[in-house]
Design a protein around this motif. Structure first.
Motif, PDB file in Angstrom:
ATOM      1  N   SER A  26     -15.218 -26.915 -16.059  1.00 16.77           N
ATOM      2  CA  SER A  26     -16.559 -26.413 -15.804  1.00 16.77           C
ATOM      3  C   SER A  26     -16.425 -25.094 -15.060  1.00 16.77           C
ATOM      4  O   SER A  26     -15.834 -25.040 -13.986  1.00 16.77           O
ATOM      5  N   ILE A  27     -16.953 -24.032 -15.635  1.00 19.03           N
ATOM      6  CA  ILE A  27     -16.857 -22.705 -15.049  1.00 19.03           C
ATOM      7  C   ILE A  27     -18.155 -22.386 -14.326  1.00 19.03           C
ATOM      8  O   ILE A  27     -19.234 -22.494 -14.905  1.00 19.03           O
ATOM      9  N   ASN A  28     -18.046 -21.993 -13.061  1.00 15.95           N
ATOM     10  CA  ASN A  28     -19.222 -21.572 -12.312  1.00 15.95           C
ATOM     11  C   ASN A  28     -19.434 -20.077 -12.506  1.00 15.95           C
ATOM     12  O   ASN A  28     -18.663 -19.254 -12.012  1.00 15.95           O
ATOM     13  N   ALA A  29     -20.499 -19.717 -13.223  1.00 16.57           N
ATOM     14  CA  ALA A  29     -20.830 -18.315 -13.461  1.00 16.57           C
ATOM     15  C   ALA A  29     -21.968 -17.843 -12.574  1.00 16.57           C
ATOM     16  O   ALA A  29     -22.497 -16.747 -12.766  1.00 16.57           O
ATOM     17  N   GLY A  30     -22.345 -18.649 -11.597  1.00 16.16           N
ATOM     18  CA  GLY A  30     -23.512 -18.330 -10.794  1.00 16.16           C
ATOM     19  C   GLY A  30     -23.374 -17.086  -9.944  1.00 16.16           C
ATOM     20  O   GLY A  30     -24.374 -16.447  -9.623  1.00 16.16           O
ATOM     21  N   GLY A  31     -22.160 -16.741  -9.572  1.00 16.37           N
ATOM     22  CA  GLY A  31     -21.962 -15.605  -8.695  1.00 16.37           C
ATOM     23  C   GLY A  31     -21.888 -14.258  -9.388  1.00 16.37           C
ATOM     24  O   GLY A  31     -21.711 -13.227  -8.727  1.00 16.37           O
ATOM     25  N   ARG A  32     -22.044 -14.239 -10.702  1.00  9.90           N
ATOM     26  CA  ARG A  32     -21.982 -12.973 -11.436  1.00  9.90           C
ATOM     27  C   ARG A  32     -23.215 -12.120 -11.103  1.00  9.90           C
ATOM     28  O   ARG A  32     -24.269 -12.647 -10.760  1.00  9.90           O
ATOM     29  N   SER A 317     -21.927 -15.047 -30.110  1.00  8.59           N
ATOM     30  CA  SER A 317     -22.299 -15.224 -28.711  1.00  8.59           C
ATOM     31  C   SER A 317     -23.651 -15.921 -28.592  1.00  8.59           C
ATOM     32  O   SER A 317     -24.505 -15.814 -29.477  1.00  8.59           O
ATOM     33  N   ALA A 318     -23.831 -16.602 -27.475  1.00  6.35           N
ATOM     34  CA  ALA A 318     -25.131 -17.166 -27.139  1.00  6.35           C
ATOM     35  C   ALA A 318     -25.869 -16.188 -26.241  1.00  6.35           C
ATOM     36  O   ALA A 318     -25.270 -15.553 -25.366  1.00  6.35           O
ATOM     37  N   LEU A 319     -27.161 -16.057 -26.447  1.00  7.38           N
ATOM     38  CA  LEU A 319     -28.015 -15.226 -25.617  1.00  7.38           C
ATOM     39  C   LEU A 319     -28.990 -16.134 -24.885  1.00  7.38           C
ATOM     40  O   LEU A 319     -29.648 -16.982 -25.500  1.00  7.38           O
ATOM     41  N   VAL A 320     -29.062 -15.962 -23.565  1.00  5.51           N
ATOM     42  CA  VAL A 320     -29.851 -16.836 -22.701  1.00  5.51           C
ATOM     43  C   VAL A 320     -30.802 -15.987 -21.865  1.00  5.51           C
ATOM     44  O   VAL A 320     -30.368 -15.020 -21.218  1.00  5.51           O
ATOM     45  N   VAL A 329     -28.640 -12.910 -20.475  1.00  5.33           N
ATOM     46  CA  VAL A 329     -27.243 -13.313 -20.296  1.00  5.33           C
ATOM     47  C   VAL A 329     -26.591 -13.513 -21.657  1.00  5.33           C
ATOM     48  O   VAL A 329     -27.178 -14.140 -22.548  1.00  5.33           O
ATOM     49  N   ARG A 330     -25.383 -12.966 -21.807  1.00  5.48           N
ATOM     50  CA  ARG A 330     -24.591 -13.224 -23.018  1.00  5.48           C
ATOM     51  C   ARG A 330     -23.429 -14.137 -22.660  1.00  5.48           C
ATOM     52  O   ARG A 330     -22.689 -13.876 -21.708  1.00  5.48           O
ATOM     53  N   VAL A 331     -23.287 -15.219 -23.421  1.00  4.13           N
ATOM     54  CA  VAL A 331     -22.197 -16.170 -23.250  1.00  4.13           C
ATOM     55  C   VAL A 331     -21.274 -16.054 -24.456  1.00  4.13           C
ATOM     56  O   VAL A 331     -21.726 -16.185 -25.600  1.00  4.13           O
ATOM     57  N   SER A 332     -20.001 -15.802 -24.213  1.00  2.00           N
ATOM     58  CA  SER A 332     -19.024 -15.721 -25.299  1.00  2.00           C
ATOM     59  C   SER A 332     -18.170 -16.985 -25.304  1.00  2.00           C
ATOM     60  O   SER A 332     -18.182 -17.777 -24.345  1.00  2.00           O
ATOM     61  N   PHE A 333     -17.407 -17.176 -26.378  1.00  5.97           N
ATOM     62  CA  PHE A 333     -16.619 -18.395 -26.564  1.00  5.97           C
ATOM     63  C   PHE A 333     -15.167 -18.034 -26.844  1.00  5.97           C
ATOM     64  O   PHE A 333     -14.879 -17.189 -27.687  1.00  5.97           O
ATOM     65  N   ARG A 334     -14.258 -18.692 -26.130  1.00  7.42           N
ATOM     66  CA  ARG A 334     -12.829 -18.492 -26.365  1.00  7.42           C
ATOM     67  C   ARG A 334     -12.430 -19.143 -27.683  1.00  7.42           C
ATOM     68  O   ARG A 334     -13.192 -19.899 -28.285  1.00  7.42           O
ATOM     69  N   PRO A 339     -16.865 -21.859 -23.466  1.00 10.17           N
ATOM     70  CA  PRO A 339     -17.762 -20.728 -23.216  1.00 10.17           C
ATOM     71  C   PRO A 339     -17.633 -20.206 -21.787  1.00 10.17           C
ATOM     72  O   PRO A 339     -17.154 -20.901 -20.884  1.00 10.17           O
ATOM     73  N   ASP A 340     -18.079 -18.979 -21.615  1.00 10.83           N
ATOM     74  CA  ASP A 340     -18.188 -18.390 -20.284  1.00 10.83           C
ATOM     75  C   ASP A 340     -19.176 -17.231 -20.353  1.00 10.83           C
ATOM     76  O   ASP A 340     -19.319 -16.601 -21.414  1.00 10.83           O
ATOM     77  N   GLU A 341     -19.864 -16.983 -19.248  1.00  5.30           N
ATOM     78  CA  GLU A 341     -20.753 -15.835 -19.208  1.00  5.30           C
ATOM     79  C   GLU A 341     -19.936 -14.558 -19.341  1.00  5.30           C
ATOM     80  O   GLU A 341     -19.017 -14.314 -18.555  1.00  5.30           O
TER      81      GLU A 341
END
Length: 384
Positions: A26-32, A317-320, A329-334, A339-341
């Motif tokens: 689980s990746i925390n992207a909240g601090g971006r 990519s996902a757009l949120v 927000v754009r989320v890409s996938f490895r 996924p990660d922001e």
């Protein structure tokens, strides 16, 4: 957690490819932080009273819902025609007229699906309706309108969910239902709250749902343990993704797989509004953890996957949309599916929904009155 046997044997569900690595961390992207330099030009097309959702017709026209209870058919140039025969809605707080989705066979059926919170005795309830979009030179209306699913029992509270997604085959409909601010109901299999439902296009229960034979809410339930889900969309590879708002922290992006329990309110990567802690997902491994979470929160709303031509570097990519973060927000996938922001852009307003037009332009709406409908195209694109 093992998948139900019904899921394993169903040929219809072969498109849901399982990628265990997508749940490995689980990746925390909240601090971006949001980038104020935008790679797109935002053109204001029209304004609405608290718009909630965008649905594109095949010819590029849009359907836009307003939370107080109106729907408009909108041209790419911003001409608005109000749609008639919209039902009464319970419009207060988070409730009102919600999502709208164009049927997979719209070209031949002219059908649209939409959700709203309906007033009634004992409290309001989420409703899913279907209608034929009838367009003439003089009017636009919802003909043959029928409610195909109603939340039972009725209940007050916000956090209705109400997001619609069709599977890649166009044969089933997925519907998010929030916990209506009754957290414990998300773990109650008899209550249509805190769930993702899988329905036939007429609102009936598919025979190959995990618990179809048990009928009722359980028969329609695909996943459980959700709080406030305002984003649901299929990725190009056929996987289904959902985002939901956490409490104080813990907004989530989840890979949705049949029969899984995502833990709310027993686990969360956020805390209660009172400040009291909630156990994290890693303390209860029987619950599926989010692939990405945001602490601090972004308040995600609206979710789509990009497959257009104008931004080729974003394909897949996902757009949120982000309400409290006032961002896109754009989320890409490895390559392993994790996924990660990847990017966050400051939009200067609460973004309620995001959609991609047939020509590849990205459209967003602002959560305010008046809220603008914006068309996003590459910043270096020449006119004409």
């Amino acid at each position: 957690m093992a998948l139900p046997k019904t899921f394993m044997v169903s040929a219809v569900l072969a498109a849901f490819v399982i990628h265990p690595a997508a749940q490995a961390e689980s990746i925390n992207a909240g601090g971006r932080t949001a980038n104020p330099t935008l790679p797109f030009t935002a053109q204001a097309i029209a304004e609405f009273n608290t718009p909630w959702a965008i649905g594109f017709l095949p010819d590029g026209r849009l359907l836009v819902t307003e939370k107080p209870g109106r729907i408009f058919l909108v041209t790419q140039g911003g001409q608005k025609a109000e749609v008639g025969n919209v039902p009464d809605v319970a419009a207060s707080g988070q409730n009102g007229l919600l999502d709208i989705a164009v049927a997979p066979d719209f070209a031949t059926s002219s059908r649209v699906y939409f959700t709203y919170v309906e007033p009634g005795r004992g409290g309001s309830r989420l409703v899913l309706s279907r209608a034929t979009l009838s367009v003439s030179d003089s009017s636009v209306t919802l003909a043959d309108r029928v409610a195909i699913w109603r939340q039972t029992p009725a209940v007050g509270g916000g956090q209705p969910g109400g997001i619609i997604a069709f599977d890649p085959q166009g044969s089933h409909l997925f519907l998010t239902v929030g916990d209506r601010m009754q957290p414990a109901s998300a773990q109650d299999p008899s209550q249509a709250r805190g769930k993702v439902l899988r329905l036939n296009l007429d609102g009936s229960t598919p025979a190959d749902n995990p618990h179809a034979a048990k009928g009722g809410v359980l028969g329609q339930t695909w996943t459980t343990g959700h709080r406030n889900p305002y984003g649901l969309a299929f990725a190009p590879d056929g996987r289904l993704w959902l985002h939901e708002m956490g409490p104080r922290g813990g907004d989530e992006l989840n890979l949705i797989e049949a029969g899984r329990n995502y833990g709310w309110p027993l686990v969360s990567n956020g805390d209660n509004y009172s400040g009291s802690p909630i156990p994290d997902h890693d303390t209860r491994l029987e619950f599926t953890a989010p692939a990405v979470y945001w602490t601090p929160v972004i308040s995600p709303a609206g979710l789509t996957f990009y497959a257009g031509a104008l931004f080729p570097q974003w394909r897949g990519s996902a757009l949120v949309g982000a309400l409290s973060a006032q961002s896109l927000v754009r989320v890409s996938f490895r390559s392993d599916g994790q996924p990660d922001e990847a990017e966050r852009w400051s939009m200067g307003g609460r973004i309620r929904d995001v959609a991609v037009a047939p020509d590849g332009a990205i459209w967003v709406i602002e959560d305010r009155n008046p809220g603008r409908l914006l068309r996003l195209t590459p910043a270096n694109r020449r006119a004409g």
